[in-house]
Motif scaffolding. Structure first.
Motif, PDB file in Angstrom:
ATOM      1  N   VAL A  66     -36.995  44.945   6.633  1.00  0.00           N
ATOM      2  CA  VAL A  66     -36.657  46.044   7.537  1.00  0.00           C
ATOM      3  C   VAL A  66     -36.015  45.544   8.822  1.00  0.00           C
ATOM      4  O   VAL A  66     -36.325  44.455   9.298  1.00  0.00           O
ATOM      5  CB  VAL A  66     -37.898  46.909   7.882  1.00  0.00           C
ATOM      6  N   LYS A  67     -35.118  46.355   9.340  1.00  0.00           N
ATOM      7  CA  LYS A  67     -34.516  46.096  10.645  1.00  0.00           C
ATOM      8  C   LYS A  67     -35.410  46.732  11.715  1.00  0.00           C
ATOM      9  O   LYS A  67     -36.297  47.516  11.397  1.00  0.00           O
ATOM     10  CB  LYS A  67     -33.121  46.713  10.696  1.00  0.00           C
ATOM     11  N   GLU A  68     -35.132  46.383  12.968  1.00  0.00           N
ATOM     12  CA  GLU A  68     -35.921  46.894  14.087  1.00  0.00           C
ATOM     13  C   GLU A  68     -35.972  48.426  14.105  1.00  0.00           C
ATOM     14  O   GLU A  68     -37.027  49.018  14.325  1.00  0.00           O
ATOM     15  CB  GLU A  68     -35.299  46.382  15.384  1.00  0.00           C
ATOM     16  N   SER A  69     -34.826  49.062  13.839  1.00  0.00           N
ATOM     17  CA  SER A  69     -34.767  50.536  13.848  1.00  0.00           C
ATOM     18  C   SER A  69     -35.620  51.121  12.718  1.00  0.00           C
ATOM     19  O   SER A  69     -36.240  52.179  12.877  1.00  0.00           O
ATOM     20  CB  SER A  69     -33.327  51.014  13.735  1.00  0.00           C
ATOM     21  N   ASP A  70     -35.662  50.430  11.567  1.00  0.00           N
ATOM     22  CA  ASP A  70     -36.496  50.879  10.448  1.00  0.00           C
ATOM     23  C   ASP A  70     -37.969  50.790  10.820  1.00  0.00           C
ATOM     24  O   ASP A  70     -38.745  51.707  10.548  1.00  0.00           O
ATOM     25  CB  ASP A  70     -36.258  50.006   9.203  1.00  0.00           C
ATOM     26  N   GLU A  71     -38.333  49.667  11.441  1.00  0.00           N
ATOM     27  CA  GLU A  71     -39.736  49.489  11.822  1.00  0.00           C
ATOM     28  C   GLU A  71     -40.148  50.549  12.848  1.00  0.00           C
ATOM     29  O   GLU A  71     -41.255  51.100  12.771  1.00  0.00           O
ATOM     30  CB  GLU A  71     -39.979  48.083  12.384  1.00  0.00           C
ATOM     31  N   ALA A  72     -39.249  50.889  13.765  1.00  0.00           N
ATOM     32  CA  ALA A  72     -39.542  51.936  14.755  1.00  0.00           C
ATOM     33  C   ALA A  72     -39.757  53.280  14.053  1.00  0.00           C
ATOM     34  O   ALA A  72     -40.667  54.036  14.404  1.00  0.00           O
ATOM     35  CB  ALA A  72     -38.416  52.027  15.774  1.00  0.00           C
ATOM     36  N   ALA A  73     -38.934  53.558  13.025  1.00  0.00           N
ATOM     37  CA  ALA A  73     -39.076  54.808  12.258  1.00  0.00           C
ATOM     38  C   ALA A  73     -40.403  54.818  11.501  1.00  0.00           C
ATOM     39  O   ALA A  73     -41.097  55.842  11.439  1.00  0.00           O
ATOM     40  CB  ALA A  73     -37.907  54.969  11.291  1.00  0.00           C
ATOM     41  N   LEU A  74     -40.769  53.670  10.918  1.00  0.00           N
ATOM     42  CA  LEU A  74     -42.054  53.557  10.214  1.00  0.00           C
ATOM     43  C   LEU A  74     -43.225  53.753  11.185  1.00  0.00           C
ATOM     44  O   LEU A  74     -44.191  54.433  10.860  1.00  0.00           O
ATOM     45  CB  LEU A  74     -42.172  52.197   9.521  1.00  0.00           C
ATOM     46  N   ASP A  75     -43.118  53.142  12.364  1.00  0.00           N
ATOM     47  CA  ASP A  75     -44.178  53.294  13.370  1.00  0.00           C
ATOM     48  C   ASP A  75     -44.431  54.771  13.654  1.00  0.00           C
ATOM     49  O   ASP A  75     -45.577  55.212  13.729  1.00  0.00           O
ATOM     50  CB  ASP A  75     -43.806  52.583  14.680  1.00  0.00           C
ATOM     51  N   ARG A  76     -43.340  55.522  13.818  1.00  0.00           N
ATOM     52  CA  ARG A  76     -43.480  56.965  14.105  1.00  0.00           C
ATOM     53  C   ARG A  76     -44.117  57.684  12.919  1.00  0.00           C
ATOM     54  O   ARG A  76     -45.042  58.468  13.072  1.00  0.00           O
ATOM     55  CB  ARG A  76     -42.114  57.587  14.413  1.00  0.00           C
ATOM     56  N   TYR A  77     -43.614  57.395  11.723  1.00  0.00           N
ATOM     57  CA  TYR A  77     -44.101  58.063  10.521  1.00  0.00           C
ATOM     58  C   TYR A  77     -45.588  57.772  10.283  1.00  0.00           C
ATOM     59  O   TYR A  77     -46.347  58.654   9.899  1.00  0.00           O
ATOM     60  CB  TYR A  77     -43.274  57.609   9.307  1.00  0.00           C
ATOM     61  N   GLU A  78     -45.991  56.525  10.499  1.00  0.00           N
ATOM     62  CA  GLU A  78     -47.364  56.112  10.199  1.00  0.00           C
ATOM     63  C   GLU A  78     -48.340  56.428  11.337  1.00  0.00           C
ATOM     64  O   GLU A  78     -49.526  56.165  11.213  1.00  0.00           O
ATOM     65  CB  GLU A  78     -47.416  54.600   9.892  1.00  0.00           C
ATOM     66  N   PHE A  80     -48.471  54.970  14.263  1.00  0.00           N
ATOM     67  CA  PHE A  80     -48.880  53.700  14.862  1.00  0.00           C
ATOM     68  C   PHE A  80     -48.845  53.853  16.384  1.00  0.00           C
ATOM     69  O   PHE A  80     -47.898  54.429  16.906  1.00  0.00           O
ATOM     70  CB  PHE A  80     -47.921  52.590  14.400  1.00  0.00           C
ATOM     71  N   PRO A  81     -49.822  53.392  17.127  1.00  0.00           N
ATOM     72  CA  PRO A  81     -51.031  52.638  16.736  1.00  0.00           C
ATOM     73  C   PRO A  81     -52.287  53.511  16.616  1.00  0.00           C
ATOM     74  O   PRO A  81     -53.369  52.993  16.382  1.00  0.00           O
ATOM     75  CB  PRO A  81     -51.187  51.663  17.901  1.00  0.00           C
ATOM     76  N   THR A  82     -52.125  54.843  16.745  1.00  0.00           N
ATOM     77  CA  THR A  82     -53.307  55.720  16.782  1.00  0.00           C
ATOM     78  C   THR A  82     -53.958  55.885  15.420  1.00  0.00           C
ATOM     79  O   THR A  82     -55.168  55.765  15.280  1.00  0.00           O
ATOM     80  CB  THR A  82     -52.900  57.119  17.302  1.00  0.00           C
ATOM     81  N   PHE A  83     -53.137  56.166  14.388  1.00  0.00           N
ATOM     82  CA  PHE A  83     -53.637  56.474  13.055  1.00  0.00           C
ATOM     83  C   PHE A  83     -53.738  55.210  12.199  1.00  0.00           C
ATOM     84  O   PHE A  83     -54.737  54.957  11.548  1.00  0.00           O
ATOM     85  CB  PHE A  83     -52.707  57.499  12.407  1.00  0.00           C
ATOM     86  N   TYR A  84     -52.684  54.415  12.249  1.00  0.00           N
ATOM     87  CA  TYR A  84     -52.631  53.143  11.521  1.00  0.00           C
ATOM     88  C   TYR A  84     -52.370  52.020  12.513  1.00  0.00           C
ATOM     89  O   TYR A  84     -51.707  52.233  13.526  1.00  0.00           O
ATOM     90  CB  TYR A  84     -51.460  53.118  10.529  1.00  0.00           C
ATOM     91  N   TYR A  85     -52.880  50.840  12.203  1.00  0.00           N
ATOM     92  CA  TYR A  85     -52.501  49.631  12.943  1.00  0.00           C
ATOM     93  C   TYR A  85     -51.740  48.732  11.975  1.00  0.00           C
ATOM     94  O   TYR A  85     -51.665  49.030  10.780  1.00  0.00           O
ATOM     95  CB  TYR A  85     -53.723  48.934  13.546  1.00  0.00           C
ATOM     96  N   LYS A  86     -51.148  47.666  12.493  1.00  0.00           N
ATOM     97  CA  LYS A  86     -50.382  46.751  11.632  1.00  0.00           C
ATOM     98  C   LYS A  86     -51.139  45.442  11.487  1.00  0.00           C
ATOM     99  O   LYS A  86     -51.737  44.958  12.437  1.00  0.00           O
ATOM    100  CB  LYS A  86     -49.018  46.438  12.251  1.00  0.00           C
ATOM    101  N   LYS A  87     -51.072  44.902  10.284  1.00  0.00           N
ATOM    102  CA  LYS A  87     -51.696  43.606  10.024  1.00  0.00           C
ATOM    103  C   LYS A  87     -50.706  42.752   9.248  1.00  0.00           C
ATOM    104  O   LYS A  87     -50.078  43.223   8.302  1.00  0.00           O
ATOM    105  CB  LYS A  87     -52.975  43.802   9.203  1.00  0.00           C
ATOM    106  N   ASP A  88     -50.558  41.499   9.669  1.00  0.00           N
ATOM    107  CA  ASP A  88     -49.715  40.561   8.936  1.00  0.00           C
ATOM    108  C   ASP A  88     -50.513  39.966   7.788  1.00  0.00           C
ATOM    109  O   ASP A  88     -51.645  39.528   7.978  1.00  0.00           O
ATOM    110  CB  ASP A  88     -49.233  39.430   9.859  1.00  0.00           C
ATOM    111  N   ILE A  89     -49.911  39.972   6.613  1.00  0.00           N
ATOM    112  CA  ILE A  89     -50.562  39.445   5.418  1.00  0.00           C
ATOM    113  C   ILE A  89     -49.571  38.501   4.729  1.00  0.00           C
ATOM    114  O   ILE A  89     -48.408  38.847   4.529  1.00  0.00           O
ATOM    115  CB  ILE A  89     -50.950  40.585   4.444  1.00  0.00           C
ATOM    116  N   LYS A  90     -50.058  37.323   4.389  1.00  0.00           N
ATOM    117  CA  LYS A  90     -49.220  36.350   3.680  1.00  0.00           C
ATOM    118  C   LYS A  90     -49.382  36.607   2.185  1.00  0.00           C
ATOM    119  O   LYS A  90     -50.509  36.724   1.694  1.00  0.00           O
ATOM    120  CB  LYS A  90     -49.669  34.937   4.047  1.00  0.00           C
TER     121      LYS A  90
END
Length: 157
Positions: A66-78, A80-90
Motif C-alpha cells: 500500500v501507498k501512504e494514501s491507501d494506508e490513510a484510507a484504510l485508517d479511516r475505514y478501520e 484507527f486508532p479508536t476501533f482498531y489498532y495496528k500491529k506489525d507481524i512478520k
C-alpha cells in the motif's frame, strides 16, 4: 517513503472493495497467519472480523503493498486508532504471480481486545466470503468463527 505491507483477513479480501478504497494498492500474495484465530467482535453498530493470538489457530490472509494514501484510507475505514489498532507481524507469503516465498513485516488492524464478541450482518459475511472465493481460501475457517461467535452470543445453531 518505504514500502508498506498490509495484512487483509476480512472484508478487505474483497478485491473490488479494496480497489475502490485503495486504488494504488497491489496484491503481493497470500499467507497463513499461524498462531492466530478469527473472531467477530464489535459494538452496537455491528460486528466485524478481528484476529487474536491463539495457539493452533490459522488465518488465511492476503498481503497488499500500500501507498501512504491507501494506508490513510484504510485508517479511516478501520476506525484507527479508536476501533482498531495496528500491529506489525512478520510472516512469509507466497507470491501471487511468481509463487516465490518472501518474508516481510506487514501491519494488520486488530480490534481492541476488550470489545465484545458479536454476530456480523449477512452483508458483511457475504463480502468476506467473496474474498475467500477469490483466493481459494478454506471457507470453513470463516464459517467456524461465525458459528463460534453465534454460540457465544446465545444464538441457537
Amino acid at each position: 517513503m518505504a514500502k508498506r505491507y498490509y495484512i487483509a483477513y476480512g472484508s478487505n479480501l474483497n478485491v473490488p472493495q479494496m480497489r475502490m478504497r485503495c486504488p494504488h494498492a497491489t496484491i503481493l500474495g497470500t499467507a497463513n497467519l499461524t498462531g492466530w484465530e478469527l473472531l467477530f467482535k464489535g459494538s452496537k453498530t455491528g460486528s466485524y472480523l478481528t484476529i487474536e493470538e491463539c495457539e493452533g489457530g490459522t488465518v488465511p490472509v492476503v498481503i497488499w503493498e500500500v501507498k501512504e494514501s491507501d494506508e490513510a484510507a484504510l485508517d479511516r475505514y478501520e476506525g484507527f486508532p479508536t476501533f482498531y489498532y495496528k500491529k506489525d507481524i512478520k510472516l512469509k507469503y507466497k507470491g501471487i504471480r511468481t509463487g516465490k516465498r518472501r518474508t516481510v513485516t506487514a501491519f494488520a488492524y486488530i480490534m481492541h481486545e476488550e470489545r465484545p464478541i458479536g454476530v456480523p450482518s449477512n452483508f458483511y459475511i457475504r463480502t468476506c466470503l467473496e474474498g475467500y472465493d477469490t483466493f481459494y481460501f478454506d471457507k470453513n475457517i470463516l464459517l467456524d468463527a461465525y458459528d463460534k461467535c453465534r454460540e457465544v452470543c446465545g444464538y441457537e445453531g
